[in-house]
Motif scaffolding. Structure first.
Motif, PDB file in Angstrom:
ATOM      1  N   LYS A  65       0.859  -1.181   0.000  1.00  0.00           N
ATOM      2  CA  LYS A  65       0.000   0.000   0.000  1.00  0.00           C
ATOM      3  C   LYS A  65       0.894   1.230   0.000  1.00  0.00           C
ATOM      4  CE  LYS A  65      -3.756  -2.484   1.021  1.00  0.00           C
ATOM      5  NZ  LYS A  65      -3.641  -3.653   0.203  1.00  0.00           N
ATOM      6  N   ARG A  66       0.670   2.118  -0.956  1.00  0.00           N
ATOM      7  CA  ARG A  66       1.500   3.331  -1.078  1.00  0.00           C
ATOM      8  C   ARG A  66       0.723   4.546  -0.570  1.00  0.00           C
ATOM      9  NH1 ARG A  66       5.842   1.920  -4.453  1.00  0.00           N
ATOM     10  NH2 ARG A  66       5.462  -0.020  -5.554  1.00  0.00           N
ATOM     11  N   ASP A  67       1.434   5.365   0.213  1.00  0.00           N
ATOM     12  CA  ASP A  67       0.863   6.612   0.719  1.00  0.00           C
ATOM     13  C   ASP A  67       1.920   7.691   0.522  1.00  0.00           C
ATOM     14  OD1 ASP A  67      -0.647   8.536   1.993  1.00  0.00           O
ATOM     15  OD2 ASP A  67      -0.056   7.901   4.004  1.00  0.00           O
ATOM     16  N   GLY A  68       1.951   8.280  -0.655  1.00  0.00           N
ATOM     17  CA  GLY A  68       3.011   9.238  -0.995  1.00  0.00           C
ATOM     18  C   GLY A  68       4.329   8.486  -1.144  1.00  0.00           C
ATOM     19  N   VAL A  69       5.337   8.895  -0.374  1.00  0.00           N
ATOM     20  CA  VAL A  69       6.625   8.203  -0.439  1.00  0.00           C
ATOM     21  C   VAL A  69       6.742   7.102   0.611  1.00  0.00           C
ATOM     22  CG1 VAL A  69       7.912  10.114  -1.454  1.00  0.00           C
ATOM     23  CG2 VAL A  69       7.732   9.936   1.019  1.00  0.00           C
ATOM     24  N   THR A  70       5.709   6.946   1.456  1.00  0.00           N
ATOM     25  CA  THR A  70       5.711   5.861   2.443  1.00  0.00           C
ATOM     26  C   THR A  70       5.012   4.643   1.849  1.00  0.00           C
ATOM     27  OG1 THR A  70       5.664   7.432   4.262  1.00  0.00           O
ATOM     28  CG2 THR A  70       5.003   5.182   4.765  1.00  0.00           C
ATOM     29  N   GLY A  88      10.666   6.115   1.327  1.00  0.00           N
ATOM     30  CA  GLY A  88      11.744   6.273   0.359  1.00  0.00           C
ATOM     31  C   GLY A  88      11.364   5.639  -0.959  1.00  0.00           C
ATOM     32  N   ILE A  89      12.348   5.528  -1.808  1.00  0.00           N
ATOM     33  CA  ILE A  89      12.139   4.952  -3.134  1.00  0.00           C
ATOM     34  C   ILE A  89      12.543   3.490  -3.095  1.00  0.00           C
ATOM     35  CG2 ILE A  89      12.820   5.061  -5.552  1.00  0.00           C
ATOM     36  CD1 ILE A  89      13.364   8.083  -5.071  1.00  0.00           C
ATOM     37  N   LEU A  90      11.627   2.637  -3.504  1.00  0.00           N
ATOM     38  CA  LEU A  90      11.888   1.192  -3.503  1.00  0.00           C
ATOM     39  C   LEU A  90      12.740   0.796  -4.701  1.00  0.00           C
ATOM     40  CD1 LEU A  90       8.337  -0.060  -2.551  1.00  0.00           C
ATOM     41  CD2 LEU A  90      10.390  -0.245  -1.148  1.00  0.00           C
TER      42      LEU A  90
END
Length: 143
Positions: A65-70, A88-90
């Motif tokens: 689940k993505r919430d902005g950069v989290t 961050g960036i995965l």
């Protein structure tokens, strides 16, 4: 000072310097070590407290689940699962159903707060520790 006393003083000084250097080196190494733990071991309370460690396993299908950069997801060893939060960036190879190793700390709620996420680099590779841990967890879980 006699020559013998000078030699003893030099030897004692060298031993003290070596001792101080060894202490500094071991302290630096100890602060950078990240132990590898499986989700089953974390659930059993065997995770180190107050220090960073690594959890390895598979990214559970449907858990990202993505919430902005989290990004919130679940790491599982097919027996136990641990929720993970990463800001961050995965890596490009990070996907559901694929292997990953995350480094970070457990918070007071039992969620793993990751500071680094590593994804396996191809279909056939998994770190030996992660492979062994998954095999052991599946073996112990099926008993």
């Amino acid at each position: 000072m006699k020559p013998r006393q000078k030699r003893v003083a030099i030897i004692v000084g060298a031993l003290i310097a070596i001792g101080i250097a060894a202490t500094l080196i071991l302290n630096a190494l100890n602060s950078n070590i990240a132990l590898f733990v499986t989700p089953s071991e974390v659930a059993a309370g065997k995770a180190p407290t107050g220090q960073a460690f690594r959890i390895g396993g598979m990214v559970q299908d449907g858990s990202v689940k993505r919430d902005g950069v989290t990004v919130n997801f679940v790491i599982t060893d097919m027996v136990k699962s641990i929720p993970v939060a990463y800001t961050g960036i995965l890596p490009d190879l990070f996907k559901e159903g694929k292997g990953a190793v995350v480094q970070g700390r457990l918070d007071s709620n039992g969620q793993f707060i990751a500071s680094e996420v590593l994804a396996k680099h191809d279909e056939n590779y998994m770190p030996p520790e992660a492979k062994h841990a998954l095999d052991q967890a599946q073996k112990n879980g099926s008993k």
